[in-house]
Scaffold this motif. Structure first.
Motif, PDB file in Angstrom:
ATOM      1  N   PRO A  32       0.811  -1.231   0.000  1.00 41.85           N
ATOM      2  CA  PRO A  32       0.000   0.000   0.000  1.00 41.85           C
ATOM      3  C   PRO A  32       0.839   1.274   0.000  1.00 41.85           C
ATOM      4  O   PRO A  32       0.432   2.280  -0.589  1.00 41.85           O
ATOM      5  N   VAL A  33       1.997   1.229   0.659  1.00 44.89           N
ATOM      6  CA  VAL A  33       2.876   2.407   0.666  1.00 44.89           C
ATOM      7  C   VAL A  33       3.347   2.725  -0.750  1.00 44.89           C
ATOM      8  O   VAL A  33       3.335   3.888  -1.184  1.00 44.89           O
ATOM      9  N   ILE A  34       3.746   1.703  -1.480  1.00 48.49           N
ATOM     10  CA  ILE A  34       4.219   1.900  -2.858  1.00 48.49           C
ATOM     11  C   ILE A  34       3.115   2.485  -3.730  1.00 48.49           C
ATOM     12  O   ILE A  34       3.332   3.455  -4.476  1.00 48.49           O
ATOM     13  N   PHE A  35       1.917   1.926  -3.625  1.00 49.51           N
ATOM     14  CA  PHE A  35       0.827   2.408  -4.471  1.00 49.51           C
ATOM     15  C   PHE A  35       0.324   3.776  -4.034  1.00 49.51           C
ATOM     16  O   PHE A  35      -0.166   4.554  -4.862  1.00 49.51           O
ATOM     17  N   ALA A  36       0.432   4.086  -2.749  1.00 55.54           N
ATOM     18  CA  ALA A  36       0.077   5.430  -2.287  1.00 55.54           C
ATOM     19  C   ALA A  36       1.044   6.461  -2.872  1.00 55.54           C
ATOM     20  O   ALA A  36       0.633   7.558  -3.284  1.00 55.54           O
ATOM     21  N   LEU A  37       2.314   6.116  -2.927  1.00 52.53           N
ATOM     22  CA  LEU A  37       3.307   7.013  -3.524  1.00 52.53           C
ATOM     23  C   LEU A  37       3.060   7.179  -5.019  1.00 52.53           C
ATOM     24  O   LEU A  37       3.169   8.282  -5.564  1.00 52.53           O
ATOM     25  N   ILE A  38       2.725   6.065  -5.694  1.00 47.12           N
ATOM     26  CA  ILE A  38       2.429   6.137  -7.126  1.00 47.12           C
ATOM     27  C   ILE A  38       1.227   7.049  -7.386  1.00 47.12           C
ATOM     28  O   ILE A  38       1.194   7.800  -8.360  1.00 47.12           O
ATOM     29  N   GLY A  39       0.248   6.988  -6.481  1.00 47.07           N
ATOM     30  CA  GLY A  39      -0.962   7.800  -6.641  1.00 47.07           C
ATOM     31  C   GLY A  39      -0.797   9.250  -6.211  1.00 47.07           C
ATOM     32  O   GLY A  39      -1.750  10.024  -6.305  1.00 47.07           O
ATOM     33  N   GLY A  40       0.391   9.591  -5.731  1.00 46.42           N
ATOM     34  CA  GLY A  40       0.643  10.976  -5.327  1.00 46.42           C
ATOM     35  C   GLY A  40       0.116  11.321  -3.947  1.00 46.42           C
ATOM     36  O   GLY A  40      -0.178  12.492  -3.662  1.00 46.42           O
ATOM     37  N   PHE A  41       0.002  10.322  -3.068  1.00 46.08           N
ATOM     38  CA  PHE A  41      -0.516  10.562  -1.726  1.00 46.08           C
ATOM     39  C   PHE A  41       0.590  10.553  -0.675  1.00 46.08           C
ATOM     40  O   PHE A  41       0.356  10.212   0.484  1.00 46.08           O
ATOM     41  N   GLY A  42       1.791  10.911  -1.086  1.00 46.78           N
ATOM     42  CA  GLY A  42       2.937  10.852  -0.178  1.00 46.78           C
ATOM     43  C   GLY A  42       2.739  11.626   1.102  1.00 46.78           C
ATOM     44  O   GLY A  42       3.023  11.139   2.203  1.00 46.78           O
ATOM     45  N   LYS A  43       2.219  12.855   1.031  1.00 45.11           N
ATOM     46  CA  LYS A  43       2.061  13.693   2.218  1.00 45.11           C
ATOM     47  C   LYS A  43       0.942  13.206   3.133  1.00 45.11           C
ATOM     48  O   LYS A  43       1.024  13.331   4.355  1.00 45.11           O
ATOM     49  N   GLU A  44      -0.136  12.667   2.530  1.00 43.56           N
ATOM     50  CA  GLU A  44      -1.277  12.215   3.337  1.00 43.56           C
ATOM     51  C   GLU A  44      -1.145  10.774   3.802  1.00 43.56           C
ATOM     52  O   GLU A  44      -1.949  10.290   4.605  1.00 43.56           O
ATOM     53  N   MET A  45      -0.130  10.078   3.296  1.00 42.47           N
ATOM     54  CA  MET A  45      -0.011   8.640   3.541  1.00 42.47           C
ATOM     55  C   MET A  45       0.145   8.322   5.033  1.00 42.47           C
ATOM     56  O   MET A  45      -0.455   7.373   5.540  1.00 42.47           O
ATOM     57  N   GLY A  46       0.949   9.118   5.744  1.00 44.85           N
ATOM     58  CA  GLY A  46       1.186   8.859   7.166  1.00 44.85           C
ATOM     59  C   GLY A  46      -0.084   8.894   7.990  1.00 44.85           C
ATOM     60  O   GLY A  46      -0.400   7.921   8.703  1.00 44.85           O
ATOM     61  N   PRO A  47      -0.861   9.968   7.930  1.00 36.84           N
ATOM     62  CA  PRO A  47      -2.128  10.008   8.692  1.00 36.84           C
ATOM     63  C   PRO A  47      -3.105   8.906   8.294  1.00 36.84           C
ATOM     64  O   PRO A  47      -3.819   8.370   9.146  1.00 36.84           O
ATOM     65  N   MET A  48      -3.139   8.573   6.989  1.00 31.05           N
ATOM     66  CA  MET A  48      -4.022   7.495   6.544  1.00 31.05           C
ATOM     67  C   MET A  48      -3.643   6.169   7.204  1.00 31.05           C
ATOM     68  O   MET A  48      -4.499   5.446   7.731  1.00 31.05           O
ATOM     69  N   ALA A  49      -2.341   5.861   7.166  1.00 26.13           N
ATOM     70  CA  ALA A  49      -1.870   4.613   7.759  1.00 26.13           C
ATOM     71  C   ALA A  49      -2.134   4.597   9.260  1.00 26.13           C
ATOM     72  O   ALA A  49      -2.550   3.574   9.823  1.00 26.13           O
ATOM     73  N   LEU A  50      -1.922   5.735   9.904  1.00 21.97           N
ATOM     74  CA  LEU A  50      -2.138   5.817  11.347  1.00 21.97           C
ATOM     75  C   LEU A  50      -3.609   5.625  11.695  1.00 21.97           C
ATOM     76  O   LEU A  50      -3.943   4.954  12.684  1.00 21.97           O
ATOM     77  N   ASP A  51      -4.501   6.189  10.886  1.00 18.35           N
ATOM     78  CA  ASP A  51      -5.940   5.989  11.104  1.00 18.35           C
ATOM     79  C   ASP A  51      -6.301   4.512  10.991  1.00 18.35           C
ATOM     80  O   ASP A  51      -7.119   3.997  11.761  1.00 18.35           O
ATOM     81  N   GLY A  52      -5.690   3.852  10.008  1.00 21.70           N
ATOM     82  CA  GLY A  52      -5.944   2.426   9.840  1.00 21.70           C
ATOM     83  C   GLY A  52      -5.454   1.621  11.030  1.00 21.70           C
ATOM     84  O   GLY A  52      -6.132   0.686  11.492  1.00 21.70           O
ATOM     85  N   ILE A  53      -4.276   1.972  11.537  1.00 20.45           N
ATOM     86  CA  ILE A  53      -3.727   1.273  12.697  1.00 20.45           C
ATOM     87  C   ILE A  53      -4.618   1.483  13.914  1.00 20.45           C
ATOM     88  O   ILE A  53      -4.892   0.547  14.677  1.00 20.45           O
ATOM     89  N   LYS A  54      -5.094   2.715  14.090  1.00 19.15           N
ATOM     90  CA  LYS A  54      -5.988   3.008  15.215  1.00 19.15           C
ATOM     91  C   LYS A  54      -7.283   2.197  15.120  1.00 19.15           C
ATOM     92  O   LYS A  54      -7.823   1.748  16.131  1.00 19.15           O
ATOM     93  N   SER A  55      -7.762   2.011  13.892  1.00 15.99           N
ATOM     94  CA  SER A  55      -9.036   1.296  13.721  1.00 15.99           C
ATOM     95  C   SER A  55      -8.928  -0.180  14.092  1.00 15.99           C
ATOM     96  O   SER A  55      -9.911  -0.792  14.514  1.00 15.99           O
ATOM     97  N   VAL A  56      -7.726  -0.772  13.908  1.00 15.10           N
ATOM     98  CA  VAL A  56      -7.562  -2.194  14.228  1.00 15.10           C
ATOM     99  C   VAL A  56      -6.944  -2.407  15.601  1.00 15.10           C
ATOM    100  O   VAL A  56      -6.802  -3.553  16.044  1.00 15.10           O
ATOM    101  N   ALA A  57      -6.572  -1.313  16.285  1.00 15.27           N
ATOM    102  CA  ALA A  57      -5.919  -1.447  17.589  1.00 15.27           C
ATOM    103  C   ALA A  57      -6.747  -2.252  18.590  1.00 15.27           C
ATOM    104  O   ALA A  57      -6.207  -3.154  19.254  1.00 15.27           O
TER     105      ALA A  57
END
Length: 430
Positions: A32-57
């Motif tokens: 997902p990190v690779i495809f997020a970078l390909i899609g141009g979501f580099g700056k938003e990728m961190g908060p997105m991943a963190l939200d996902g981690i929080k949801s499964v915590a």
């Protein structure tokens, strides 16, 4: 573009884990990190991943303490009588063992929680499989298949989501689906028979002293850890925990944390013994929980980039007009891949209302669409987005991709059988 990226991301992930180029945990984080970078979501990728981690915590924490709780129960010998009883019935025949496994998993799945089903079924049956020489992968396959059918129970999750999303009652969606569930249950037992026959052909039927075997096939290798005098207390504690889980008296995470604290204090009051028991299960717990948090990155990016929404819209807008009158059948069929490639929340709260609205154009009641949407659940549990399945493969020590290769065709068979039964009994219109 987003839809294409989403499909490519999921396809890449599946290829990598099924060909064993990467482990599932690494692929869940890297792809997902690779495809997020390909899609141009580099700056938003961190908060997105963190939200996902929080949801499964909460799920990750719950699984951690579930492993520890049932680990204590295994060490204390709670499941030994179950194993001995099953051994007397199956008498070393892999076919009977497989069918017994499926029946046990189906029964335990009545609580609607896949994690509990896996913990109890694997804890009770894995020592027997190892003693007989049957593949643990078969055990995992039967457990996930049974849970896939029983997951349709109203308290299992999908049905509740469907009722909420469509603003319907249990009598509108779940009650009519019971005959289809019965068909799925029979198919799971048939699957157990077939897999059992393959194992019987491979290892034969053991001709040994079953009373001796029952004594040696204990859930704990160390007799010094067993607490036969506390077995009734442990049974009571386990039953009370399961009742509390079903009634949702407290959040699942809290129940397992409190249950573990009570279990380890009662059975192993010595602090040194407590530390040893926790350390004993630390390896398994770490591998499973780390997988759950890795899945959080995957789902967080998939959702945050709106790839999942784009994929849903593409698939819905490409429904041919001639399928309009068969929209319920169409919904049942696509519920399998949809819930495989996305979370149940995303499907039932995001896609299902769109499907129901589209079906209404053809005069199809939303209740039919709600029922149809449940029939793909056997396939859903093999999705890399389901945390409890990582617990399952971790407990039997098998690879996630191997489980998918073994069970996916059977899961599709379960879905097909339930769809056929649903059509025959007019649960959904043809």
């Amino acid at each position: 573009m987003l839809a294409i990226l989403g499909f490519l991301m999921i396809l890449s992930f599946m290829i990598l884990i099924m060909t064993k180029r990467l482990s599932a945990m690494i692929a869940l984080m890297v792809v997902p990190v690779i495809f997020a970078l390909i899609g141009g979501f580099g700056k938003e990728m961190g908060p997105m991943a963190l939200d996902g981690i929080k949801s499964v915590a909460p799920t990750g924490i719950m699984i951690l303490f579930a492993i520890l709780f049932f680990g204590i129960m295994i060490d204390a010998g709670v499941f030994d009588p179950v194993i001995r009883t099953i051994l007397k019935v199956v008498k070393g025949d892999p076919v009977k063992i497989a069918i017994g496994t499926a029946a046990l998993a189906l029964f335990i799945s009545l609580d609607g929680d896949g994690t509990t089903t896996y913990m109890i079924t694997i804890s009770a049956m894995l020592p027997l499989y190892k003693r007989i020489g049957m593949r643990p992968l078969v055990l995992a396959g039967l457990a996930v298949s049974a849970s896939g059918v029983m997951n349709l129970l109203p308290w299992g999750g999908p049905t509740a989501r469907a009722m909420t999303a469509l603003n319907l009652e249990m009598g509108d969606i779940f009650t009519p689906v019971i005959p289809a569930m019965a068909g799925g249950i029979l198919f799971v037992l048939f699957m157990a028979y077939c897999l059992g026959r393959k194992e019987r052909k491979r290892i034969g039927v053991l001709e040994i002293d079953y009373s001796t075997m029952a004594m040696t096939a204990a859930a704990s290798e160390d007799d010094g850890l067993k607490r036969p005098k506390l077995i009734l207390v442990n049974y009571f504690l386990t039953i009370m925990l399961l009742v509390a889980l079903i009634k949702e008296l407290l959040p699942t995470t809290v129940l397992f944390m409190v249950g573990f604290a009570i279990a380890i204090t009662i059975n192993y009051p010595n602090l040194k013994e407590q530390k040893e028991r926790v350390m004993h299960y630390a390896d398994n717990a770490l591998s499973v929980v780390s997988m759950v948090f890795a899945a959080g990155i995957f789902t967080g990016i998939l959702t945050g980039t709106e790839m999942v929404d784009a994929m849903s819209n593409v698939m819905i807008t490409h429904i041919p007009d001639f399928l309009g009158s068969h929209f319920a059948i169409f919904t049942a069929v696509i519920s399998a891949p949809f819930t495989f490639f996305m979370s149940n929340d995303a499907f039932y709260y995001g896609v299902l209302p769109l499907l129901a609205k589209a079906a209404s154009v053809y005069g199809i009641d939303p209740a039919f669409i709600g029922r149809a949407s449940l029939l793909g659940q056997p396939v859903h549990l093999l999705s890399p987005l389901v945390p409890s399945t990582y617990l399952l493969v971790g407990m039997v020590g098998e690879d996630f991709g191997d489980l998918q290769r073994l069970v996916l065709k059977w899961a599709c068979g379960s879905t097909l059988v339930m769809i056929v039964v649903a059509v025959i009994f007019a649960i959904i219109p043809f």
